[in-house]
Design a protein around this motif. Sequence first.
Motif: not given
Length: 465
Positions: A371-377, A428-435
């Motif tokens: 949410k804070d980093q506006k990450i989506d899939v 994919i979400q987990s991957q982006k969180v760790f990235e």
Amino acid sequence: MATITKEPIGQLHEKISVKIDKADYFPSFEKSLKEYSKKASIQGFRPGKVPAGLIKKMYGPSLFTDEVLKSVDKELINHLQAEKAEIFAQPLPMEMDVPAFDLNNPGEYTFNFEIGLKPEFELADLAKADITGYNIDITDEMINEEVERLQNRYGNMTDKEAVDGANNVLNVTFEEVDASGNPVEGGVKKDNSLLLSYFAESIQKELNGKKAGDSITVVLGSAFEDKELEFIASDLGLSKDNEADRNKTFKLDITKVSELEKRALDEEFFNQLFPEGDVKTEEEFLAKVKDQIYAYWASQSRNQVQDQIFHKLVENTTIEFPEAFLRKWLVTQNAQEQEGQPAKTEEQIDQEMPGFLSQLKWTLISEKIMKDQKIDVKQDELRAFAQAQLFSYMGGMMPNDTEQPWVNDYIDRMMKDRKYVEDAYNRIQSQKVFEWAETQIKPAAKQISAEDFSKMVNEHQHAHH
């Protein structure tokens, strides 16, 4: 008109009371009754001609109850949406005296629910986290072992009469036996194919001259060199680090003896492994193998960094939970999921709570980062994931034309599989969180051997399971 009130009953734990009156549900009940009378099929009456009084007598009570409960659910959901309430799971109905629903005397009804509120929290500061980035030493021995493995894997096999050399391949059946040599009931039994050189020197001597149909008895832990023991034990569903597993006795029945002729290091072999055609010489081949080994250990090192990130965030981020509510929710879920099976005891639920809360903590941390980093899939990322997975099933070989109809047909089919899409989305979400998290850390570099790195990772995994 419905009236909704709320009051705190614990940490992040609230009671919501929904009071409805006749105007909230009775019009819907009358409409439902009329619609039902139009389609009701009762012997002796034509469809749509059943007297209203009979319909009300036969079906009125259940329809009335349904409309009251629907009205309550609607008011509760509208309230939570209007409040933008961040809650765990679903509201739980509180124990109460069930009201007597009387369609002939409609009045006010009050229902009580409890909710668990999601907490607000701040993430641990990853910039201050003590994290180590491991650089694994790539040795000539590792390169030579990988080259030999490839030569053996793609080598040619010829049948032999009897065991007579280190390059012999033995097809054997492992069968667990007791001290008297009798098969253990329910014991391990597995076929395998092994180079003679995998065995300890004393066992190699014992096997020399053996033919198909012969057998020997060995103790697992002393039958193989330590390096080979790990993957052989794993293939048998055992662990080389477990003393009981190491002491298991097996009868090895030889079913076939072959001779392995290693592949020559020539251009034909290079092209088979690297069809791009950019490997022509043995020197280029060794460089390519080294790059692959480096890439493998770099990915292992990155996994370990991500594991450190996970633990730093979970252990150093303070989050308060509505534990009383969550425990009730677990009990409710347990009761719903245990049809035909004994429900878990209170003690079992207590034992599961710490692990459940730890997993829930990581879920909240991931959601906050997203949410804070506006990450989506995005949809195209899900499709790319499915395509990459398809090619991995094919041994990593990607067709020249990835727009072939059968590729798109496969992806389209996977996109209709809800469970697959949810799993792909989460990965994919987990991957982006760790990235994102990796951009926040300042790891200290440390050189380490592959052996020490593997030992460290195994010890860590044992400590957390």
